[in-house]
Design an enzyme around this catalytic site. Structure first.
Site, PDB file in Angstrom:
ATOM      1  N   THR A 127     -76.503  31.601  12.575  1.00  0.00           N
ATOM      2  CA  THR A 127     -76.726  31.436  14.021  1.00  0.00           C
ATOM      3  C   THR A 127     -78.090  30.805  14.323  1.00  0.00           C
ATOM      4  O   THR A 127     -78.230  30.086  15.314  1.00  0.00           O
ATOM      5  CB  THR A 127     -76.627  32.797  14.736  1.00  0.00           C
ATOM      6  OG1 THR A 127     -77.449  33.739  14.039  1.00  0.00           O
ATOM      7  CG2 THR A 127     -75.194  33.309  14.757  1.00  0.00           C
ATOM      8  N   ARG A 139     -60.916  34.885  10.149  1.00  0.00           N
ATOM      9  CA  ARG A 139     -59.967  35.992  10.327  1.00  0.00           C
ATOM     10  C   ARG A 139     -58.877  35.726  11.369  1.00  0.00           C
ATOM     11  O   ARG A 139     -57.956  36.510  11.521  1.00  0.00           O
ATOM     12  CB  ARG A 139     -60.732  37.278  10.672  1.00  0.00           C
ATOM     13  CG  ARG A 139     -61.333  37.932   9.440  1.00  0.00           C
ATOM     14  CD  ARG A 139     -62.284  39.041   9.814  1.00  0.00           C
ATOM     15  NE  ARG A 139     -63.566  38.514  10.290  1.00  0.00           N
ATOM     16  CZ  ARG A 139     -64.492  39.257  10.914  1.00  0.00           C
ATOM     17  NH1 ARG A 139     -64.274  40.532  11.138  1.00  0.00           N
ATOM     18  NH2 ARG A 139     -65.624  38.708  11.299  1.00  0.00           N
ATOM     19  N   GLY A 199     -75.431  43.746  14.364  1.00  0.00           N
ATOM     20  CA  GLY A 199     -76.865  43.857  14.157  1.00  0.00           C
ATOM     21  C   GLY A 199     -77.391  45.048  14.958  1.00  0.00           C
ATOM     22  O   GLY A 199     -76.991  45.269  16.093  1.00  0.00           O
ATOM     23  N   LYS A 245     -61.605  28.872  16.407  1.00  0.00           N
ATOM     24  CA  LYS A 245     -61.516  30.179  17.083  1.00  0.00           C
ATOM     25  C   LYS A 245     -61.778  30.098  18.585  1.00  0.00           C
ATOM     26  O   LYS A 245     -61.038  30.689  19.379  1.00  0.00           O
ATOM     27  CB  LYS A 245     -62.495  31.168  16.440  1.00  0.00           C
ATOM     28  CG  LYS A 245     -62.487  32.519  17.136  1.00  0.00           C
ATOM     29  CD  LYS A 245     -63.140  33.605  16.332  1.00  0.00           C
ATOM     30  CE  LYS A 245     -64.640  33.526  16.351  1.00  0.00           C
ATOM     31  NZ  LYS A 245     -65.238  34.697  15.680  1.00  0.00           N
TER      32      LYS A 245
HETATM   33  C1  UD1 Z   1     -73.968  38.032  15.298  1.00  0.00           C
HETATM   34  C2  UD1 Z   1     -75.393  38.579  15.268  1.00  0.00           C
HETATM   35  C3  UD1 Z   1     -75.339  40.106  15.317  1.00  0.00           C
HETATM   36  C4  UD1 Z   1     -74.570  40.569  16.520  1.00  0.00           C
HETATM   37  C5  UD1 Z   1     -73.199  39.902  16.587  1.00  0.00           C
HETATM   38  C6  UD1 Z   1     -72.576  40.196  17.940  1.00  0.00           C
HETATM   39  C7  UD1 Z   1     -76.695  37.014  13.938  1.00  0.00           C
HETATM   40  C8  UD1 Z   1     -77.326  36.754  12.628  1.00  0.00           C
HETATM   41  N1  UD1 Z   1     -76.028  38.159  14.059  1.00  0.00           N
HETATM   42  O1  UD1 Z   1     -73.333  38.434  14.108  1.00  0.00           O
HETATM   43  O2  UD1 Z   1     -76.631  40.638  15.365  1.00  0.00           O
HETATM   44  O3  UD1 Z   1     -74.447  41.974  16.509  1.00  0.00           O
HETATM   45  O4  UD1 Z   1     -73.305  38.479  16.461  1.00  0.00           O
HETATM   46  O5  UD1 Z   1     -71.248  39.742  17.986  1.00  0.00           O
HETATM   47  O6  UD1 Z   1     -76.821  36.211  14.832  1.00  0.00           O
HETATM   48  N2  UD1 Z   1     -72.063  30.348  14.724  1.00  0.00           N
HETATM   49  C9  UD1 Z   1     -72.383  29.013  14.643  1.00  0.00           C
HETATM   50  N3  UD1 Z   1     -72.873  28.514  13.495  1.00  0.00           N
HETATM   51  C10 UD1 Z   1     -73.118  29.283  12.414  1.00  0.00           C
HETATM   52  C11 UD1 Z   1     -72.794  30.657  12.474  1.00  0.00           C
HETATM   53  C12 UD1 Z   1     -72.275  31.161  13.652  1.00  0.00           C
HETATM   54  O7  UD1 Z   1     -72.189  28.294  15.627  1.00  0.00           O
HETATM   55  O8  UD1 Z   1     -73.590  28.739  11.401  1.00  0.00           O
HETATM   56  C13 UD1 Z   1     -71.520  30.886  15.981  1.00  0.00           C
HETATM   57  C14 UD1 Z   1     -70.116  31.441  15.822  1.00  0.00           C
HETATM   58  O9  UD1 Z   1     -69.153  30.439  16.114  1.00  0.00           O
HETATM   59  C15 UD1 Z   1     -70.080  32.556  16.854  1.00  0.00           C
HETATM   60  C16 UD1 Z   1     -71.526  33.014  16.928  1.00  0.00           C
HETATM   61  O10 UD1 Z   1     -72.305  31.977  16.417  1.00  0.00           O
HETATM   62  O11 UD1 Z   1     -69.688  32.101  18.124  1.00  0.00           O
HETATM   63  C17 UD1 Z   1     -71.768  34.325  16.170  1.00  0.00           C
HETATM   64  O12 UD1 Z   1     -71.531  34.099  14.803  1.00  0.00           O
HETATM   65  P1  UD1 Z   1     -70.903  35.212  13.867  1.00  0.00           P
HETATM   66  O13 UD1 Z   1     -70.794  34.679  12.489  1.00  0.00           O
HETATM   67  O14 UD1 Z   1     -69.663  35.737  14.487  1.00  0.00           O
HETATM   68  O15 UD1 Z   1     -72.061  36.306  13.888  1.00  0.00           O
HETATM   69  P2  UD1 Z   1     -71.912  37.837  13.581  1.00  0.00           P
HETATM   70  O16 UD1 Z   1     -71.922  38.034  12.101  1.00  0.00           O
HETATM   71  O17 UD1 Z   1     -70.817  38.421  14.355  1.00  0.00           O
HETATM   72 CA    CA Z   2     -68.971  37.591  15.615  1.00  0.00          CA
END
Ligand code: UD1
Ligand code: CA
Length: 455
Positions: A79, A15, A136, A22
């Site tokens: 994550t 986004r 979450g 990012k």
């Molecule tokens: C996540 C949480 C959610 C919380 C929210 C808070 C999970 C499943 N959910 O959701 O409960 O309310 O953050 O902001 O954890 N990332 C990686 N690799 C991946 C996916 C993500 O490094 O494969 C990193 C992203 O760069 C980011 C962070 O993890 O810095 C969070 O990932 P994002 O996809 O933004 O999670 P949310 O859906 O926001």
């Molecule tokens: Ca996020």
């Protein structure tokens, strides 16, 4: 108990609509990830692991440091999968998970969270939001104990009413984390491995999940798009302004003031609108900074006045010295006490002695100028011969006439004078007058050319 920190930073940030990963987008002149790293370091962990993926090379190159272990997550499978890439490197007792896109988390909040580990509990940072959409949700049992986190997309209607949400930040014992992570499944609506599922595993293994809240909800504000980035920036700047005001600085408008670095301030400093302070800036007592000034890596001693629209970089202004309006001090400019630099003047690697004046339309580069000297309007040092830079040394009480070219290397002695319009390319001794211009000739009865009329 030893601590290691994992920062999740592999996501692309679709986004943001950007080729830049990012976490490299900036808040207050520093990438979001470097804000997180700075806070992490303050907790003195034995190591910091950063999970990178999208734009991994760029992130790594920009932020590489001895205490940072960059771990590649080739595919972003969630994550939990991201955390799993880092757990094999952990040897400490405890782990703290942080997010690269949640830059303003405060160290004092994290310290409160880590305390729970001492009591054999897991520390989870949650926050209550008016609008919890997208996050979450924290699920508690009838006794108020945390039992699970359910992602927005996996919630049922009643769970969507819960407005206590997961910030993503939590502290756990390292060996337990590795075990729970290895048991994660991606059997959910998004088909991702959720690190948040660790919570319900911990609870079923008999662990107590203690929660903490941040002092301010902006601490856990995550950035997904540029609107949120701008909101975070404004929040940061307002807070930075309030911090300076609390120390005795008057900001004529805290909404039109920006700090992109570290600022040390004295008392009774006055800062007009649209001022940007960058890098390391030291401002002593009673300094006045006019509107639209940019001050970077500079020191302003007591009583300095910087007038409107001035640009300073790598400069030191001595006590009660004055600069501007419309003036530029470049790297290595040092003004002695009470020196004055006026409009449309540029200084580079130049020292001005006490009380010396350079008031109009001048360029001085690689110059050393004694006390009480006056530089006439339109003077320039010719310090560059196309290959090398040369120095200009002017003594004390020198008077340089208007519109001089001072061809370096050059020395002008104490009390010497140069005539207006001179090109001075030979040294001038103490108290001599240097004149270097064509002498004037007046012609009697001069007839001006006349236009011939067209017929
Ligand atoms: C996540 C949480 C959610 C919380 C929210 C808070 C999970 C499943 N959910 O959701 O409960 O309310 O953050 O902001 O954890 N990332 C990686 N690799 C991946 C996916 C993500 O490094 O494969 C990193 C992203 O760069 C980011 C962070 O993890 O810095 C969070 O990932 P994002 O996809 O933004 O999670 P949310 O859906 O926001
Ligand atoms: Ca996020």
């Amino acid at each position: 108990m030893s601590l290691e920190i994992i920062i999740l930073a592999a996501g692309q940030g679709t986004r943001m609509c950007s080729t830049l990963p990012k976490v490299l987008h900036q808040v207050a002149g520093h990438s979001m990830l470097s804000h997180v790293i700075r806070s992490a370091r303050q907790l003195k962990p034995s190591r910091i692991h950063i999970v990178i993926g999208y734009g991994a090379d760029v992130v790594h190159k920009l932020l590489a440091a001895d205490d940072l272990n960059f771990v590649l997550q080739e595919q972003q499978l969630g994550t939990g999968h991201a955390t799993a890439q880092a757990t094999p490197f952990i040897s400490a007792d405890n782990v703290l998970i942080l997010y690269g896109d949640v830059p303003l988390i405060e160290v004092r909040t994290l310290r409160r969270l880590l305390k729970h580990l001492v009591f054999g509990q897991i520390g989870l940072l949650t926050v209550v939001l008016d609008d919890p959409t997208g996050y979450g949700r924290i699920i508690r049992d009838i006794d108020g104990k945390v039992v699970a986190i359910v992602e927005q997309k996996d919630t049922c209607e009643s769970q969507r009413m819960i407005n206590e949400i997961n910030t993503g930040i939590f502290a756990v014992p390292a060996n337990k984390l590795a075990n729970w992570i290895s048991r994660l499944s991606n059997n959910n609506v998004q088909g991702e491995y959720y690190v948040t599922d660790v919570i319900k595993m911990a609870v079923s293994d008999g662990w107590l999940v203690a929660t903490e809240q941040p002092y301010n909800s902006m601490e856990v504000y995550g950035v997904n798009d540029r609107k949120q980035l701008a909101r975070l920036e404004r929040h940061y700047q307002l807070r930075a302004g309030q911090h300076l005001m609390a120390q005795g600085v008057t900001l004529l408008d805290p909404a039109r003031f920006d700090v992109r670095g570290e600022v040390t301030v004295g008392r009774d400093v006055l800062i007009d609108i649209n001022v940007i302070l960058e890098g390391r800036v030291i401002i002593e007592d009673n300094v006045v900074i006019g509107p639209n000034c940019i001050i970077k890596d500079s020191t302003l001693r007591k009583g300095v006045v910087v007038k409107a629209n001035s640009y300073l970089e790598g400069a030191v202004m001595g006590e009660d010295s004055e600069a501007g309006p419309f003036m530029r001090l470049r790297f290595g400019s040092v003004l002695g006490a009470r020196a004055q630099v006026g409009n449309f003047v540029e200084l580079k690697n130049t020292y001005l002695g006490e009380g010396t004046k350079v008031n109009h339309l001048t360029y001085l580069g690689d110059a050393f100028i004694g006390a009480r000297t006056n530089i006439g309007a339109g003077t320039i040092t010719c310090n560059f011969d196309g290959a090398k830079k040369h120095q200009t040394v002017l003594g004390e009480d020198v008077f340089i006439g208007a519109n001089n070219s001072l061809v370096a290397p050059l020395r002008v002695g104490d009390g010497a004078t140069t005539a207006a319009g001179s090109t001075i390319n030979q040294d001038v001794d103490n108290f001599q007058l240097g004149v270097a211009r064509a002498s004037q000739r007046n012609i009697n009865g001069w007839k001006r050319p006349v236009k011939t009329k067209k017929t």
